[in-house]
Design a protein around this motif. Structure first.
Motif, PDB file in Angstrom:
ATOM      1  N   VAL A  45       0.861  -1.182   0.000  1.00 39.90           N
ATOM      2  CA  VAL A  45       0.000   0.000   0.000  1.00 39.90           C
ATOM      3  C   VAL A  45       0.897   1.232   0.000  1.00 39.90           C
ATOM      4  O   VAL A  45       1.695   1.424   0.925  1.00 39.90           O
ATOM      5  N   VAL A  46       0.780   2.030  -1.041  1.00 35.91           N
ATOM      6  CA  VAL A  46       1.536   3.276  -1.137  1.00 35.91           C
ATOM      7  C   VAL A  46       0.633   4.412  -0.685  1.00 35.91           C
ATOM      8  O   VAL A  46      -0.412   4.663  -1.287  1.00 35.91           O
ATOM      9  N   THR A  47       0.999   5.069   0.402  1.00 39.04           N
ATOM     10  CA  THR A  47       0.206   6.198   0.892  1.00 39.04           C
ATOM     11  C   THR A  47       0.838   7.500   0.416  1.00 39.04           C
ATOM     12  O   THR A  47       2.066   7.627   0.371  1.00 39.04           O
ATOM     13  N   ILE A  48      -0.011   8.451   0.065  1.00 35.38           N
ATOM     14  CA  ILE A  48       0.462   9.756  -0.423  1.00 35.38           C
ATOM     15  C   ILE A  48      -0.186  10.836   0.433  1.00 35.38           C
ATOM     16  O   ILE A  48      -1.411  10.917   0.503  1.00 35.38           O
ATOM     17  N   GLY A  49       0.633  11.645   1.069  1.00 32.44           N
ATOM     18  CA  GLY A  49       0.134  12.713   1.923  1.00 32.44           C
ATOM     19  C   GLY A  49       1.086  12.943   3.076  1.00 32.44           C
ATOM     20  O   GLY A  49       2.132  13.568   2.918  1.00 32.44           O
ATOM     21  N   GLY A  50       0.763  12.403   4.224  1.00 29.48           N
ATOM     22  CA  GLY A  50       1.600  12.541   5.400  1.00 29.48           C
ATOM     23  C   GLY A  50       1.329  11.410   6.369  1.00 29.48           C
ATOM     24  O   GLY A  50       0.738  10.380   6.014  1.00 29.48           O
ATOM     25  N   ASP A  51       1.749  11.591   7.624  1.00 27.30           N
ATOM     26  CA  ASP A  51       1.538  10.550   8.625  1.00 27.30           C
ATOM     27  C   ASP A  51       0.057  10.299   8.876  1.00 27.30           C
ATOM     28  O   ASP A  51      -0.354   9.168   9.154  1.00 27.30           O
ATOM     29  N   GLY A  52      -0.767  11.353   8.797  1.00 28.91           N
ATOM     30  CA  GLY A  52      -2.205  11.180   8.987  1.00 28.91           C
ATOM     31  C   GLY A  52      -2.820  10.276   7.934  1.00 28.91           C
ATOM     32  O   GLY A  52      -3.698   9.459   8.227  1.00 28.91           O
ATOM     33  N   THR A  53      -2.344  10.406   6.701  1.00 32.49           N
ATOM     34  CA  THR A  53      -2.834   9.559   5.618  1.00 32.49           C
ATOM     35  C   THR A  53      -2.432   8.113   5.853  1.00 32.49           C
ATOM     36  O   THR A  53      -3.229   7.187   5.642  1.00 32.49           O
ATOM     37  N   LEU A  54      -1.203   7.908   6.318  1.00 32.61           N
ATOM     38  CA  LEU A  54      -0.761   6.546   6.580  1.00 32.61           C
ATOM     39  C   LEU A  54      -1.547   5.929   7.740  1.00 32.61           C
ATOM     40  O   LEU A  54      -1.894   4.741   7.710  1.00 32.61           O
ATOM     41  N   LEU A  55      -1.857   6.729   8.751  1.00 31.38           N
ATOM     42  CA  LEU A  55      -2.684   6.243   9.855  1.00 31.38           C
ATOM     43  C   LEU A  55      -4.043   5.772   9.352  1.00 31.38           C
ATOM     44  O   LEU A  55      -4.541   4.717   9.749  1.00 31.38           O
ATOM     45  N   SER A  56      -4.632   6.552   8.452  1.00 32.66           N
ATOM     46  CA  SER A  56      -5.933   6.177   7.884  1.00 32.66           C
ATOM     47  C   SER A  56      -5.824   4.879   7.095  1.00 32.66           C
ATOM     48  O   SER A  56      -6.703   4.013   7.173  1.00 32.66           O
ATOM     49  N   ALA A  57      -4.739   4.733   6.334  1.00 33.81           N
ATOM     50  CA  ALA A  57      -4.531   3.510   5.556  1.00 33.81           C
ATOM     51  C   ALA A  57      -4.342   2.311   6.474  1.00 33.81           C
ATOM     52  O   ALA A  57      -4.863   1.217   6.204  1.00 33.81           O
ATOM     53  N   PHE A  58      -3.614   2.504   7.548  1.00 38.26           N
ATOM     54  CA  PHE A  58      -3.406   1.424   8.525  1.00 38.26           C
ATOM     55  C   PHE A  58      -4.739   0.917   9.071  1.00 38.26           C
ATOM     56  O   PHE A  58      -4.979  -0.286   9.131  1.00 38.26           O
ATOM     57  N   HIS A  59      -5.624   1.822   9.448  1.00 34.39           N
ATOM     58  CA  HIS A  59      -6.904   1.399  10.003  1.00 34.39           C
ATOM     59  C   HIS A  59      -7.804   0.785   8.921  1.00 34.39           C
ATOM     60  O   HIS A  59      -8.583  -0.136   9.205  1.00 34.39           O
ATOM     61  N   TYR A  60      -7.685   1.270   7.714  1.00 32.37           N
ATOM     62  CA  TYR A  60      -8.487   0.720   6.611  1.00 32.37           C
ATOM     63  C   TYR A  60      -8.089  -0.730   6.317  1.00 32.37           C
ATOM     64  O   TYR A  60      -8.950  -1.587   6.061  1.00 32.37           O
ATOM     65  N   TYR A  61      -6.784  -1.008   6.382  1.00 32.63           N
ATOM     66  CA  TYR A  61      -6.282  -2.351   6.051  1.00 32.63           C
ATOM     67  C   TYR A  61      -5.869  -3.141   7.299  1.00 32.63           C
ATOM     68  O   TYR A  61      -5.095  -4.106   7.192  1.00 32.63           O
ATOM     69  N   ARG A  62      -6.394  -2.788   8.475  1.00 32.25           N
ATOM     70  CA  ARG A  62      -5.939  -3.380   9.730  1.00 32.25           C
ATOM     71  C   ARG A  62      -6.139  -4.896   9.798  1.00 32.25           C
ATOM     72  O   ARG A  62      -5.408  -5.584  10.525  1.00 32.25           O
ATOM     73  N   LYS A  63      -7.089  -5.431   9.025  1.00 39.88           N
ATOM     74  CA  LYS A  63      -7.336  -6.874   9.058  1.00 39.88           C
ATOM     75  C   LYS A  63      -6.451  -7.642   8.080  1.00 39.88           C
ATOM     76  O   LYS A  63      -6.535  -8.868   8.002  1.00 39.88           O
ATOM     77  N   GLN A  64      -5.605  -6.911   7.337  1.00 39.51           N
ATOM     78  CA  GLN A  64      -4.745  -7.557   6.343  1.00 39.51           C
ATOM     79  C   GLN A  64      -3.269  -7.298   6.618  1.00 39.51           C
ATOM     80  O   GLN A  64      -2.428  -7.409   5.723  1.00 39.51           O
ATOM     81  N   LEU A  65      -2.922  -6.990   7.857  1.00 33.96           N
ATOM     82  CA  LEU A  65      -1.555  -6.588   8.179  1.00 33.96           C
ATOM     83  C   LEU A  65      -0.525  -7.683   7.932  1.00 33.96           C
ATOM     84  O   LEU A  65       0.642  -7.400   7.668  1.00 33.96           O
ATOM     85  N   LYS A  66      -0.956  -8.945   8.000  1.00 31.88           N
ATOM     86  CA  LYS A  66      -0.011 -10.051   7.786  1.00 31.88           C
ATOM     87  C   LYS A  66       0.485 -10.115   6.350  1.00 31.88           C
ATOM     88  O   LYS A  66       1.569 -10.654   6.087  1.00 31.88           O
TER      89      LYS A  66
END
Length: 272
Positions: free
Chosen positions: A39-60
């Motif tokens: 997952v390539v996030t574009i923006g800042g740390d806030g954007t990456l935080l949002s991506a983390f929570h969006y994909y939290r069930k696929q972290l493995k």
């Protein structure tokens, strides 16, 4: 390789997103938002935080790569003018990664039979919006103190440089698989006493917060998990521990943690 692009809505970010999307298609990457490998996030740390929570069930199965369109963040290694170099790195990818600890948050609500589980990348806080919060703090199942004050913050090592630092917490290297408990505006006098110091808690222990409030007052509590807020839910107990899951970043050019800290808080002024 299956790639997902996760971006904020700012105009500059959307321009970079479209440019990167075209280049991925030209280089025959597969764009897949449902089950990506990276997952390539574009923006800042806030954007990456949002991506983390969006994909939290696929972290493995997911690794993250952060592209920043503003100031360098703690989770974003690439600048928006370096996307050609990023694509070259992705093309030569061999699965290398670096992973960081997460926070496991288990919340018990008065009106729900089963607790709700959350994951935090940075921190979780418990506060009371209108008055002093009184909460018993347990460490490893043993009562440690009765806290009175504005609130409590439990952070991960990577989250230690955020809100935790602003309230007097220590900066902790992410190689340490620990969590940190920091008080927010504690009351300390002859009658009421707390440790009044940040606590670094090992992965073998856990922290439990039990608000000592009436049922009505418990509905005044505010729980935050990273940038998400939960209010008016009648919290009876919260258990924190170091999560079994971890977040992984594709390690093509990962900036040293202490270099990030120096750049964020000291800059070039240390020699003056």
């Amino acid at each position: 390789m299956r790639i997902a692009i996760f971006a904020n809505n700012e105009r500059k970010t959307q321009i970079v997103k479209e440019k990167l999307k075209r280049k991925f298609i030209e280089r025959h990457f597969i764009l897949d938002e449902e089950s990506p490998q990276v997952v390539v996030t574009i923006g800042g740390d806030g954007t990456l935080l949002s991506a983390f929570h969006y994909y939290r069930k696929q972290l493995k199965t997911i690794r993250f790569v952060g592209v920043h369109t503003g100031h360098l963040g703690f989770y974003t290694d690439w600048r928006d003018d370096e996307i050609d170099d990023l694509i070259i790195s992705l093309q030569s990818d061999n699965g290398q990664s670096v992973s960081y600890p997460l926070l496991d948050v288990l919340v018990h609500y008065a009106n729900q039979p089963k607790p709700q589980r959350y994951l935090a990348l940075n921190e979780s806080t418990l506060k009371r919006s209108s008055s002093t919060m009184v909460t018993d703090v347990y460490v490893g199942g043993e009562l440690f103190e009765r806290f009175r004050g504005d609130g409590l913050c439990v952070s991960t090592p990577t989250g230690s440089t955020g809100y935790n630092k602003s309230i007097g917490g220590a900066v902790v290297h992410p190689d340490m698989e620990v969590m940190q408990l920091t008080e927010i505006g504690s009351i300390n006098n002859r009658v009421f006493r707390t440790l009044s110091s940040p606590m670094i808690v090992s992965p073998n222990d856990w922290i439990t917060l039990k608000p000592m409030l009436s049922r009505e007052d418990k509905r005044d509590l505010l729980l935050t998990i990273d940038s998400n807020s939960y209010h008016n839910l009648g919290i009876t107990q919260i258990r924190y521990k170091v999560a079994k899951e971890r977040i992984s970043f594709a390690k093509y050019r990962h900036t040293h943690f202490w270099h990030r800290v120096q750049d964020a808080f000291i800059g070039d002024n240390y020699g003056d």
